[in-house]
Design a protein around this motif. Structure first.
Motif, short mmCIF file in Angstrom:
data_model
loop_
_atom_site.label_atom_id
_atom_site.label_comp_id
_atom_site.label_asym_id
_atom_site.label_seq_id
_atom_site.Cartn_x
_atom_site.Cartn_y
_atom_site.Cartn_z
N TRP A 103 59.75 11.67 65.82
CA TRP A 103 61.12 12.16 65.68
C TRP A 103 61.29 12.97 64.39
O TRP A 103 61.95 14.00 64.37
CB TRP A 103 62.07 10.98 65.70
CG TRP A 103 63.51 11.32 65.51
CD1 TRP A 103 64.33 10.97 64.48
CD2 TRP A 103 64.33 12.07 66.41
NE1 TRP A 103 65.59 11.47 64.67
CE2 TRP A 103 65.62 12.14 65.85
CE3 TRP A 103 64.10 12.71 67.64
CZ2 TRP A 103 66.68 12.82 66.48
CZ3 TRP A 103 65.15 13.38 68.25
CH2 TRP A 103 66.42 13.43 67.67
N SER A 104 60.68 12.52 63.32
CA SER A 104 60.81 13.20 62.03
C SER A 104 60.07 14.54 62.04
O SER A 104 60.59 15.54 61.53
CB SER A 104 60.27 12.31 60.91
OG SER A 104 60.94 11.07 60.90
N LEU A 105 58.86 14.56 62.61
CA LEU A 105 58.12 15.82 62.69
C LEU A 105 58.83 16.82 63.60
O LEU A 105 58.86 18.02 63.32
CB LEU A 105 56.70 15.56 63.21
CG LEU A 105 55.77 14.80 62.25
CD1 LEU A 105 54.41 14.57 62.90
CD2 LEU A 105 55.61 15.56 60.93
N PHE A 106 59.44 16.32 64.66
CA PHE A 106 60.21 17.19 65.55
C PHE A 106 61.34 17.86 64.80
O PHE A 106 61.55 19.08 64.90
CB PHE A 106 60.75 16.38 66.73
CG PHE A 106 61.80 17.11 67.53
CD1 PHE A 106 61.43 18.13 68.40
CD2 PHE A 106 63.14 16.78 67.41
CE1 PHE A 106 62.39 18.80 69.14
CE2 PHE A 106 64.11 17.46 68.14
CZ PHE A 106 63.74 18.47 69.01
N GLY A 107 62.09 17.09 64.01
CA GLY A 107 63.20 17.65 63.24
C GLY A 107 62.74 18.64 62.19
O GLY A 107 63.37 19.69 61.98
N THR A 108 61.64 18.32 61.53
CA THR A 108 61.11 19.22 60.49
C THR A 108 60.69 20.55 61.08
O THR A 108 61.04 21.62 60.55
CB THR A 108 59.91 18.55 59.79
OG1 THR A 108 60.35 17.33 59.17
CG2 THR A 108 59.34 19.47 58.72
N VAL A 109 59.94 20.52 62.17
CA VAL A 109 59.48 21.77 62.82
C VAL A 109 60.67 22.56 63.35
O VAL A 109 60.74 23.79 63.20
CB VAL A 109 58.49 21.45 63.95
CG1 VAL A 109 58.14 22.71 64.73
CG2 VAL A 109 57.22 20.82 63.37
N SER A 131 62.35 9.92 54.89
CA SER A 131 61.25 10.47 54.09
C SER A 131 60.55 11.60 54.83
O SER A 131 60.24 12.65 54.25
CB SER A 131 60.25 9.37 53.75
OG SER A 131 60.85 8.38 52.94
N PHE A 132 60.29 11.38 56.12
CA PHE A 132 59.67 12.44 56.91
C PHE A 132 60.61 13.64 57.10
O PHE A 132 60.17 14.76 57.33
CB PHE A 132 59.25 11.91 58.28
CG PHE A 132 57.89 11.28 58.29
CD1 PHE A 132 56.76 12.02 58.02
CD2 PHE A 132 57.74 9.93 58.59
CE1 PHE A 132 55.50 11.45 58.03
CE2 PHE A 132 56.48 9.34 58.60
CZ PHE A 132 55.36 10.10 58.32
N GLN A 133 61.92 13.38 57.00
CA GLN A 133 62.91 14.44 57.20
C GLN A 133 63.29 15.11 55.88
O GLN A 133 64.36 15.69 55.75
CB GLN A 133 64.16 13.86 57.86
CG GLN A 133 63.96 13.38 59.27
CD GLN A 133 65.09 12.51 59.77
OE1 GLN A 133 66.13 12.40 59.13
NE2 GLN A 133 64.88 11.85 60.89
N TYR A 134 62.38 15.07 54.92
CA TYR A 134 62.66 15.67 53.62
C TYR A 134 63.05 17.14 53.76
O TYR A 134 64.03 17.60 53.16
CB TYR A 134 61.42 15.54 52.73
CG TYR A 134 61.52 16.29 51.43
CD1 TYR A 134 62.30 15.81 50.39
CD2 TYR A 134 60.83 17.49 51.25
CE1 TYR A 134 62.40 16.50 49.19
CE2 TYR A 134 60.92 18.19 50.05
CZ TYR A 134 61.69 17.69 49.03
OH TYR A 134 61.79 18.38 47.86
N LEU A 135 62.32 17.89 54.56
CA LEU A 135 62.63 19.31 54.75
C LEU A 135 63.96 19.49 55.48
O LEU A 135 64.71 20.42 55.18
CB LEU A 135 61.52 20.00 55.53
CG LEU A 135 60.17 20.15 54.81
CD1 LEU A 135 59.16 20.83 55.71
CD2 LEU A 135 60.34 20.94 53.53
N VAL A 136 64.25 18.60 56.42
CA VAL A 136 65.52 18.69 57.15
C VAL A 136 66.69 18.51 56.20
O VAL A 136 67.65 19.28 56.20
CB VAL A 136 65.56 17.64 58.28
CG1 VAL A 136 66.93 17.64 58.95
CG2 VAL A 136 64.47 17.90 59.30
#
Length: 430
Positions: free
Chosen positions: A254-260, A369-374
């Motif tokens: 889910w986090s990688l999806f949001g970041t991309v 944390s994974f959504q840092y870029l988001v």
């Protein structure tokens, strides 16, 4: 930007990353064995988590303090021997302290997550009406929360104070470096703005953005094992069924999806922000010339310059509109994502209220944390714009070819009669 504060930046940061991975690998692979060999005694892996303020001086934590001091000391001593730097104490020693204090703050969050299970399990037992839970039991757990929260406040205040001084030292180092080249750069377009405003904004953004990035990385190190263990309580996901470590896997996906997603829809924003500074600089510069020369800043020229300012802002607003549609849609969905994941488990009565609260907290920490870029994309765009301007400024200082975006802009100046472009004076590298 970096050589003024750090010793030989590229090798320094590459070696720092390599050393960090080696140190982390040694810690997670053989840290327990090394600690035991040095006389530290550890609780068995299946022991229940420690609840309370003494979590921070268990044998495992004391061993971590020693290990961290050792790896940082070796790294710092190597670079101090290899290439002494006037800002070494701040760029290396204080950086290490900030990393440690950030990790310690994250561990405070882990301690609070350990506290959630017994507290909410007690609340659930009290609400069931069995009479086994007294007011004193609940107040005792509230007192434990107060101790942990007091630790969190103390560490946060000290960390923010040190970081503020650290960032201003970095700005001071940049300022000293640029001013040492002032005679060479004073004729470069916007030299005063680069030295004063851009260094100030660079330092301010790094204070927030850099700390957030470090905090995100440290949170992953601390909470990924927690989420992995909590995944044992959730055996299947809606519409998918059983998969290994379902919560852990879902959080990463889910986090990688949001970041991309956000990186794709916002890919044009850094360039637009950079050009926005260009058109603003052209407009501002013509107005400054008009203060001393009545032949400058004439209405037709000013009208055309401001037209270009307005045109770029409208393009920026349009790009931010669809970027924000994607961003807010994702963030609102994120609020209920973990709840949707555990509905089958809750409906089956497989977890308690305390475990559910732990899952919410751990999943939120890992996901954020994974959504840092988001969460930081708009600030990252601004930082990238400042970085591009300072990079072009430094290229002119060193008489190097300009970055592509500046070279393209100069080509437009040479081939255009646009008054906005003719108002921009950029010194070309020789």
């Amino acid at each position: 930007m970096f050589k003024s504060f750090f010793p030989n930046p590229k090798p320094f940061f590459v070696s720092a990353v390599i050393w960090a991975f080696l140190s982390a690998g040694l810690w997670y692979g053989y840290g327990r064995e090394l600690g035991t060999a040095l006389g530290f005694e550890f609780a068995p892996p299946d022991a229940p988590p420690v609840v309370g303020i003494h979590y921070f001086w268990t044998q495992s934590f004391l061993w971590f303090y020693v290990y961290y001091a050792a790896v940082v000391g070796l790294f710092g001593a190597f670079w101090y021997w290899l290439q002494p730097h006037p800002w070494f104490r701040w760029s290396v020693a204080v950086s290490s302290f900030i990393l440690f204090s950030t990790y310690f703050s994250v561990q405070v969050s882990v301690a609070l997550n350990n506290w959630r299970r017994p507290f909410f399990d007690e609340v659930q037992a009290a609400l069931d009406g069995g009479g086994d839970v007294t007011e004193g039991d609940l107040y005792a757990l509230i007192l434990i929360f107060f101790y942990i929260a007091s630790m969190a406040i103390t560490v946060a205040v000290i960390t923010r104070f040190v970081i503020s001084h650290y960032i201003f030292r970095w700005r001071t180092a940049m300022n000293d470096y640029y001013m040492s080249k002032w005679k060479e750069v004073r004729h470069i377009e916007g030299a005063s703005q680069r030295v004063q405003e851009d260094t100030m904004r660079f330092a301010g953004i790094m204070e927030g953005l850099g700390v957030s990035m470090i905090d995100s990385i440290m949170t992953l190190f601390a909470f990924l094992p927690v989420l992995w263990s909590l995944s044992g309580y959730v055996t299947e996901l809606p519409f998918i069924g059983e998969i290994p470590a379902p919560l852990f896997t879902a959080a990463i996906f889910w986090s990688l999806f949001g970041t991309v997603l956000l990186a794709i829809v916002g890919i044009r924003l850094p360039g637009l922000e950079f050009r926005n500074q260009r058109v603003e600089a052209a407009y501002r510069k013509e107005l400054v010339y008009g203060e001393d020369d009545e032949n400058r800043a004439q209405p037709p020229t000013i009208a055309e310059l401001f037209h270009n300012v307005r045109k770029n802002y409208y393009r920026l607003y349009a790009n931010y509109m669809y970027f924000n549609v994607a961003r807010y849609l994702y963030l609102q969905t994120d609020n209920i994502f973990v709840l949707v994941l555990i509905i089958p488990t809750v409906a089956a009565g497989k977890i308690t209220l305390g475990i559910m609260q732990q899952i919410f907290a751990a999943f939120g920490q890992v996901s954020n944390s994974f959504q840092y870029l988001v969460n930081s994309w708009t600030t990252i765009v601004e930082l990238m714009s400042i970085y591009k301007r300072l990079r072009a400024f430094e290229a002119a200082i060193r008489h190097e070819p300009l970055p592509d975006i500046d070279a393209d802009y100069l080509a437009r100046i040479d081939s255009s009669s646009d008054p906005m472009l003719s108002a921009i004076e950029v010194e070309r590298p020789q």
